[in-house]
Design a protein around this motif. Sequence first.
Motif, PDB file in Angstrom:
ATOM      1  N   ILE A 226      19.316  43.644  51.174  1.00 32.56           N
ATOM      2  CA  ILE A 226      20.536  44.013  50.446  1.00 32.56           C
ATOM      3  C   ILE A 226      21.596  42.928  50.595  1.00 32.56           C
ATOM      4  O   ILE A 226      22.223  42.507  49.610  1.00 32.56           O
ATOM      5  N   PHE A 227      21.814  42.446  51.808  1.00 35.07           N
ATOM      6  CA  PHE A 227      22.793  41.380  52.017  1.00 35.07           C
ATOM      7  C   PHE A 227      22.374  40.094  51.309  1.00 35.07           C
ATOM      8  O   PHE A 227      23.212  39.379  50.750  1.00 35.07           O
ATOM      9  N   GLN A 228      21.087  39.794  51.338  1.00 35.92           N
ATOM     10  CA  GLN A 228      20.593  38.587  50.678  1.00 35.92           C
ATOM     11  C   GLN A 228      20.821  38.664  49.172  1.00 35.92           C
ATOM     12  O   GLN A 228      21.251  37.687  48.539  1.00 35.92           O
ATOM     13  N   GLN A 229      20.536  39.802  48.582  1.00 33.85           N
ATOM     14  CA  GLN A 229      20.713  39.965  47.141  1.00 33.85           C
ATOM     15  C   GLN A 229      22.174  39.887  46.746  1.00 33.85           C
ATOM     16  O   GLN A 229      22.527  39.330  45.701  1.00 33.85           O
ATOM     17  N   PHE A 230      23.057  40.447  47.565  1.00 34.18           N
ATOM     18  CA  PHE A 230      24.477  40.476  47.220  1.00 34.18           C
ATOM     19  C   PHE A 230      25.148  39.120  47.413  1.00 34.18           C
ATOM     20  O   PHE A 230      25.927  38.673  46.566  1.00 34.18           O
ATOM     21  N   VAL A 231      24.844  38.446  48.523  1.00 32.26           N
ATOM     22  CA  VAL A 231      25.533  37.194  48.851  1.00 32.26           C
ATOM     23  C   VAL A 231      24.888  36.010  48.154  1.00 32.26           C
ATOM     24  O   VAL A 231      25.582  35.182  47.540  1.00 32.26           O
ATOM     25  N   VAL A 232      23.573  35.880  48.225  1.00 30.86           N
ATOM     26  CA  VAL A 232      22.884  34.707  47.702  1.00 30.86           C
ATOM     27  C   VAL A 232      22.592  34.852  46.210  1.00 30.86           C
ATOM     28  O   VAL A 232      22.891  33.966  45.405  1.00 30.86           O
ATOM     29  N   GLU A 233      22.005  36.010  45.828  1.00 29.46           N
ATOM     30  CA  GLU A 233      21.624  36.204  44.432  1.00 29.46           C
ATOM     31  C   GLU A 233      22.781  36.712  43.573  1.00 29.46           C
ATOM     32  O   GLU A 233      22.661  36.757  42.348  1.00 29.46           O
ATOM     33  N   ARG A 234      23.873  37.096  44.206  1.00 29.84           N
ATOM     34  CA  ARG A 234      25.072  37.590  43.511  1.00 29.84           C
ATOM     35  C   ARG A 234      24.761  38.787  42.611  1.00 29.84           C
ATOM     36  O   ARG A 234      25.269  38.906  41.488  1.00 29.84           O
ATOM     37  N   LYS A 235      23.930  39.705  43.102  1.00 31.55           N
ATOM     38  CA  LYS A 235      23.638  40.943  42.387  1.00 31.55           C
ATOM     39  C   LYS A 235      24.774  41.937  42.616  1.00 31.55           C
ATOM     40  O   LYS A 235      25.421  41.945  43.664  1.00 31.55           O
ATOM     41  N   THR A 236      25.011  42.812  41.663  1.00 31.16           N
ATOM     42  CA  THR A 236      26.023  43.856  41.801  1.00 31.16           C
ATOM     43  C   THR A 236      25.467  45.038  42.575  1.00 31.16           C
ATOM     44  O   THR A 236      24.255  45.135  42.823  1.00 31.16           O
ATOM     45  N   TYR A 237      26.366  45.952  42.949  1.00 31.40           N
ATOM     46  CA  TYR A 237      25.931  47.147  43.669  1.00 31.40           C
ATOM     47  C   TYR A 237      24.922  47.942  42.839  1.00 31.40           C
ATOM     48  O   TYR A 237      23.909  48.437  43.359  1.00 31.40           O
ATOM     49  N   VAL A 238      25.212  48.091  41.556  1.00 29.30           N
ATOM     50  CA  VAL A 238      24.347  48.890  40.690  1.00 29.30           C
ATOM     51  C   VAL A 238      22.976  48.241  40.556  1.00 29.30           C
ATOM     52  O   VAL A 238      21.942  48.929  40.593  1.00 29.30           O
ATOM     53  N   GLU A 239      22.928  46.927  40.404  1.00 33.15           N
ATOM     54  CA  GLU A 239      21.640  46.241  40.255  1.00 33.15           C
ATOM     55  C   GLU A 239      20.808  46.374  41.527  1.00 33.15           C
ATOM     56  O   GLU A 239      19.574  46.571  41.451  1.00 33.15           O
ATOM     57  N   ILE A 240      21.427  46.269  42.680  1.00 35.61           N
ATOM     58  CA  ILE A 240      20.685  46.407  43.938  1.00 35.61           C
ATOM     59  C   ILE A 240      20.142  47.822  44.080  1.00 35.61           C
ATOM     60  O   ILE A 240      18.977  48.028  44.448  1.00 35.61           O
ATOM     61  N   ILE A 318      33.365  38.042  49.369  1.00 38.31           N
ATOM     62  CA  ILE A 318      33.022  38.337  47.974  1.00 38.31           C
ATOM     63  C   ILE A 318      33.615  39.678  47.546  1.00 38.31           C
ATOM     64  O   ILE A 318      34.179  39.808  46.445  1.00 38.31           O
ATOM     65  N   MET A 319      33.494  40.695  48.420  1.00 36.31           N
ATOM     66  CA  MET A 319      34.048  42.008  48.067  1.00 36.31           C
ATOM     67  C   MET A 319      35.564  41.976  47.977  1.00 36.31           C
ATOM     68  O   MET A 319      36.156  42.660  47.128  1.00 36.31           O
ATOM     69  N   ALA A 320      36.218  41.194  48.834  1.00 37.72           N
ATOM     70  CA  ALA A 320      37.683  41.119  48.788  1.00 37.72           C
ATOM     71  C   ALA A 320      38.158  40.446  47.515  1.00 37.72           C
ATOM     72  O   ALA A 320      39.216  40.807  46.966  1.00 37.72           O
ATOM     73  N   GLU A 321      37.390  39.474  47.008  1.00 38.41           N
ATOM     74  CA  GLU A 321      37.792  38.768  45.795  1.00 38.41           C
ATOM     75  C   GLU A 321      37.498  39.545  44.521  1.00 38.41           C
ATOM     76  O   GLU A 321      37.937  39.153  43.441  1.00 38.41           O
ATOM     77  N   GLN A 322      36.741  40.640  44.641  1.00 39.34           N
ATOM     78  CA  GLN A 322      36.426  41.429  43.457  1.00 39.34           C
ATOM     79  C   GLN A 322      37.626  42.231  42.965  1.00 39.34           C
ATOM     80  O   GLN A 322      37.682  42.611  41.789  1.00 39.34           O
TER      81      GLN A 322
END
Length: 573
Positions: A226-240, A318-322
């Motif tokens: 989950i962390f890899q997908q969010f940080v590296v792949e830049r996937k959204t919560y819904v996509e994960i 990343i979450m803070a900048e959203q």
Amino acid sequence: MVNALVIRRNTQLAKTQKALRAAQYVRMSTDLQRYSIQNQAAAIAAYAQQRNLTIVRTYVDEGRSGVRINGRAGLIELIEDVQSGNTDFDHVLVYDVSRWGRFQDVDESAHYEFICKRNGIKVAYCAEQFDNDGSLLSSIVKNIKRVMAAEYSRELGVKVHAGHCRIAGLGYRVGGPLTFGLHREMVDEKQRSKGKLATGECKALKTDRVRLRLGSEEEVAVVRWIFQQFVVERKTYVEIARQLNRVNVANHHGRPWTDIMIQAILKNENYVGNLVYNRTSRRLGQKLVNNPQHLWVRSAAAVDPMIDQDLFARAQKIMAEQYISIPEDEMLRRLRLTLARKGKLSDGIIRNTAGLPSPQCYVKHFGSIRKAYALIGYKASRDCAWYDARQHWADVLSKLAAQVAEALRTELGLQLHLREDGPSLALNGTRNIISFRVARQPPRKSASRTSQWRAHLRKMRSELFIVPRLNDANKLIQDYVIVPKSDNAKPYLTLSDASLARHRAVRVETLDELIAEVKARFISSGHVAPAKPTPQNKQKKPSQLKKQERSRTALKDRPNFRGHVRESRTARA
């Protein structure tokens, strides 16, 4: 449990006989007070014997705090019976003032006692040194006792909170639900393991403590993915969440993933080894508040880390900048500029315009999207009269539910209670038995088209739906439709005259016909008949056997998630 003579309700008794009958109310705060209920019942029985009273009814609240009335089914039922006149006693016997309640507002405690007194029922405190006779001395002492009971809970809450903060500072787990990939382990005072704690289990001794431990290797792999997908792949919560559900990976509750769960995992410091306590607090059942960071209790290196500190910090950035905070006047200025460019406004236009907050953000700040439109001088073409009338129809449905519940209680003896979360009637305070929904007519494109009504079910689960259908102007009730439980997965139910047979629905004209039809259905369904004993060796239906076989097949074919992660990484390489 307390033994009491059970008398059939609605029995009409002579006034002289009723005056010698009493109900008892007993309460204990925690399940650890094993003999509290029996001790209270013994003292109440002695009090009743001295005054020639017969205990005919018992109201019990086991393991319930006395700080508020919410969740105290026994006291709620007692107050409801008193208010409805459904009582066959003239006295309510309570052990002492604190068992009646430790309400932080002593006027609330007096209010419930006043309800009993107004309906001709006297409340007696059996273990107190005063008679609750309304004299000056008893009123003063009783009020002091109420204040003392409230102050005891307040002081105890402060001490318990301070103790929890101290224990959390030492690196031990203190309450709160767990997230995915972690479990609780009970240890003694020498840090020796005493086994894993399952959901709902508590530590055995006061000297024992609870530590957090990592879950299975598969769960750890899911969290890292989950962390890899969010940080590296830049996937959204819904996509994960969608990808996890696609490969049949259930969360720690055994349910599908949602975007909120993914966000909670990405924010949780437990995965980097930190234990954080006192982020939020709810003192004595009051409103939940977010505490400032200087009040947080953080214990570092309390859990074995499964995520690298750098990866976790990048996820927080990343979450803070959203989310960017802009003042309300700037929100309105951007909305006004969008109106000038587009010529009109809608949810879709607001959602797809770069630099413009979401429609939900405008609703949160201004109360509704129409109020935001009004502040910039724009009036939408959409007819919103139905939204303005929602509270009116909610009150109408609540009144209708109360009338149906009263009719079933009076004629069939069913105790149905109105739920707080909507116009629904629950049997024994647990499952919904009847739900009420309004069906309105959407605008017709042509006069020749047949009338149709649409009701929003809100994914409600109920055995029976009562749906008032409105007239052409959606101002008055035209008729009523009774719809049995359906497996329809759609959020809306269409009820035209031609579709009633398909839904196995029945249409009635008046409220009296509606109540008569509902009573007939309850009688035929066996809700008012004694329950039949269940056979010991009941044969399973073929449909149940097929369902179990499909579940076993799906479990056997379930892909290995760790293998899925390795394959996806190899494909990217």
